[in-house]
Structure formats: C-alpha cells, structure tokens
Design a protein around this motif. Structure first.
Motif, PDB file in Angstrom:
ATOM      1  N   SER A  46      -6.068   7.361 -19.698  1.00 34.31           N
ATOM      2  CA  SER A  46      -4.673   7.199 -20.113  1.00 34.31           C
ATOM      3  C   SER A  46      -4.093   5.899 -19.565  1.00 34.31           C
ATOM      4  N   TYR A  47      -4.475   5.535 -18.341  1.00 31.36           N
ATOM      5  CA  TYR A  47      -3.982   4.294 -17.720  1.00 31.36           C
ATOM      6  C   TYR A  47      -4.377   3.078 -18.546  1.00 31.36           C
ATOM      7  N   PHE A  48      -5.658   2.930 -18.807  1.00 34.94           N
ATOM      8  CA  PHE A  48      -6.107   1.735 -19.527  1.00 34.94           C
ATOM      9  C   PHE A  48      -5.631   1.736 -20.977  1.00 34.94           C
ATOM     10  N   THR A  49      -5.593   2.894 -21.603  1.00 37.11           N
ATOM     11  CA  THR A  49      -5.146   2.954 -22.994  1.00 37.11           C
ATOM     12  C   THR A  49      -3.659   2.667 -23.121  1.00 37.11           C
ATOM     13  N   VAL A  53      -1.772  -0.845 -24.490  1.00 34.66           N
ATOM     14  CA  VAL A  53      -0.878  -0.792 -25.650  1.00 34.66           C
ATOM     15  C   VAL A  53       0.516  -1.285 -25.268  1.00 34.66           C
ATOM     16  N   ASN A  54       1.017  -0.810 -24.141  1.00 30.85           N
ATOM     17  CA  ASN A  54       2.341  -1.225 -23.681  1.00 30.85           C
ATOM     18  C   ASN A  54       2.381  -2.724 -23.406  1.00 30.85           C
ATOM     19  N   PHE A  55       1.357  -3.227 -22.722  1.00 29.30           N
ATOM     20  CA  PHE A  55       1.317  -4.643 -22.366  1.00 29.30           C
ATOM     21  C   PHE A  55       1.293  -5.531 -23.610  1.00 29.30           C
ATOM     22  N   LYS A  79      -7.198  -3.317 -10.014  1.00 25.38           N
ATOM     23  CA  LYS A  79      -8.112  -2.983  -8.920  1.00 25.38           C
ATOM     24  C   LYS A  79      -7.488  -1.962  -7.979  1.00 25.38           C
ATOM     25  N   GLN A  80      -6.217  -2.182  -7.628  1.00 24.01           N
ATOM     26  CA  GLN A  80      -5.555  -1.243  -6.726  1.00 24.01           C
ATOM     27  C   GLN A  80      -5.388   0.122  -7.386  1.00 24.01           C
ATOM     28  N   SER A  81      -5.114   0.153  -8.673  1.00 24.26           N
ATOM     29  CA  SER A  81      -4.958   1.423  -9.394  1.00 24.26           C
ATOM     30  C   SER A  81      -6.265   2.200  -9.427  1.00 24.26           C
ATOM     31  N   VAL A  82      -7.351   1.512  -9.732  1.00 28.39           N
ATOM     32  CA  VAL A  82      -8.651   2.174  -9.861  1.00 28.39           C
ATOM     33  C   VAL A  82      -9.162   2.670  -8.516  1.00 28.39           C
TER      34      VAL A  82
END
Length: 283
Positions: A46-49, A53-55, A79-82
C-alpha cells in the motif's frame, strides 16, 4: 485481523502447505509469522502503490525546489519507511496476535445476529467510535512525543523532513510508528468493533496519513476549521509545536496547540507566499 489471517491460510499457506504439516492454523508461532507477513507486506504494498500514485498525480512538485528539501530526500524517506517498518510490525505482534486469537471484542454481524438496519447502525457506531477514540489518543501521544526528553530520541527522525513528500508518511522511528498506531489496536480490546469495519478503517488511516504529507491543501472551505489536513500538517512539520491532530482540529483547539495553516492565511492575503513564509520561519 483474524479475517485476513484466515483468508491467507485458506487460500495460500494451508492450500500450498507453506508451513510444516504439524503446525495447525491456530498454532501461535504460525499466527505470529502470518500476522507479521500480512502487516509488513501489506503495508509496503500500500505504501509504494499509494505514495507513488499520490506523488505523481497530487503532490505539489514545486515544494522540491525549496532549500529545505534535502538531497536524496525521497530515497531516504523510503529507506527509513522500509527499515523502520520491519521493527514497527514486530512491536505490533504483541497486541495484534492476542486480538487474532480472540482476546478482543471484534465481531461479525453474523456472530451477533444483526442484519439490515440494525447491522448498519452497529457499523456506524463502531466507525464513529474508533475515529473519535483514535483521534483523541493520537493527539496526546503525538504531543507527548514532542516532549523534549522524548523528541530527540524518537520523533525527531520524522521531523528531519521539513518539506515532506508522500513517501515520508511511513518514515518514522519504529517506536514512534507503533505508538501512534496503538489506539487502533487498543480499541477492540475495550469496545466492540466490527471486523470488516476495522480492516477498512485500518487501511483508510494509512491513506489519510499519506494524504496529509502530500502538500495538496484542497479542502472545502466549510470544513477547513475542522479537518486537520495537509495544510495543517505541513505547518506541524515546519513549526513543531502546533497541529498535532490526526483527523480533526478539535483536540488542538482544546489543547491550545491549534495554528491556522500558513497557506490559508496566504490565501486570505494575511501573509506572503507559501515559500516565502516557509523560509521566513525556518532560516
């Protein structure tokens, strides 16, 4: 979460014998692994998708021209998110697994024999209850994370991003991310909560978290005083001690931490342009 765990077992893990044969579906270690995989892989998908899309379609790319936008910021946010998410989800196991094992008050409409109008009323009650409960607790948890004895060790990692992008929405210290998600996990141990509504709201809060980091300040004028949107959260990143809220401005107003977003004052002609205002307060 047991709905998701049972679905994965039925259509993947049990069907294709992923686990050892002597590991039953209710074996605690198996449930821990399944919950971890569901939460982490689901969060990353969900984060990457959603962030991508938002970006691409929503984020104000002009913000990347600002002097406070860091070198290689987006890869660093990712990196920090993952990496932080790996530990955050591990912390969450200690409260989510007991929930999956039936220790909370989660229910389906079939289990309580509610249908039609009665079932709809129960779901509305649960949705409103979880939103108001989490909005209140997240405000106070977030404000506590700004205490000088805690901030530099935990929450400061998120405020590195003074001009955040959607990819900063998950970029927390693991303990920070866990604490701010805690109200969603605690609620079903205290109050009845429909399982399907719980999953939907758990997903939607992630969508909301991304949206308040996207630099898109469009909110209907009538709702601006009440909704803690991207404009409010942008000022939170810039000025630190304002607009701690999650969905609404209520608790910021009660706690005397509400600040009218700079972009709204700009539109009213009270301050210079958004970029000039940011530079003024952060140089």
């Amino acid at each position: 979460m047991d709905l998701a765990v049972n679905f994965l077992d039925r259509h993947l893990f049990t069907k294709y014998s992923i686990y050892p044969n002597d590991w039953s579906e209710d074996y605690w270690l198996r449930q821990c692994i399944t919950v971890y995989l569901f939460l982490y892989v689901g969060a990353m998908l969900s984060y990457f998708t959603l962030c991508t899309v938002n970006f691409v379609f929503i984020f104000d790319h002009k913000l990347m021209e600002h002097s406070l936008f860091l070198k290689n910021q987006i890869p660093r946010e990712i990196k920090q998110s993952v990496t932080g998410g790996c530990v955050h989800v591990f912390y969450a196991l200690f409260i989510v697994v007991p929930e999956v094992r039936g220790c909370g008050k989660l229910y389906t409409l079939e289990e309580v024999q509610a249908e039609g109008f009665e079932g709809m009323l129960l779901i509305i009650r649960d949705v409103i209850g979880l939103i108001l409960f989490s909005d209140c607790l997240i405000y106070w948890i977030h404000r506590l994370l700004h205490h000088r004895f805690i901030y530099r060790h935990v929450h400061k990692q998120h405020h590195v991003w003074k001009i955040p992008t959607p990819f900063a929405s998950y970029a927390f210290h693991p303990l920070d991310g866990f604490l701010q998600s805690l109200p969603y996990h605690v609620y079903p141990f205290i109050f009845p909560l429909n399982k399907h509504a719980y999953l939907v709201l758990f997903f939607l809060v992630n969508v909301w978290t991304i949206s308040i980091h996207d630099g898109d300040y469009r909110v209907p004028a009538i709702l601006r005083p009440f909704i803690n949107g991207s404009a409010h959260h942008t000022d939170h990143h810039l000025f630190y001690n304002y607009n701690y809220g999650q969905y609404f401005t209520l608790w910021d107003r009660i706690g005397c931490s509400y600040r009218t977003p700079s972009v709204l004052e700009e539109e009213a002609g009270k301050i210079p342009s958004k970029v000039k205002q940011i530079k003024k307060h952060t140089n």
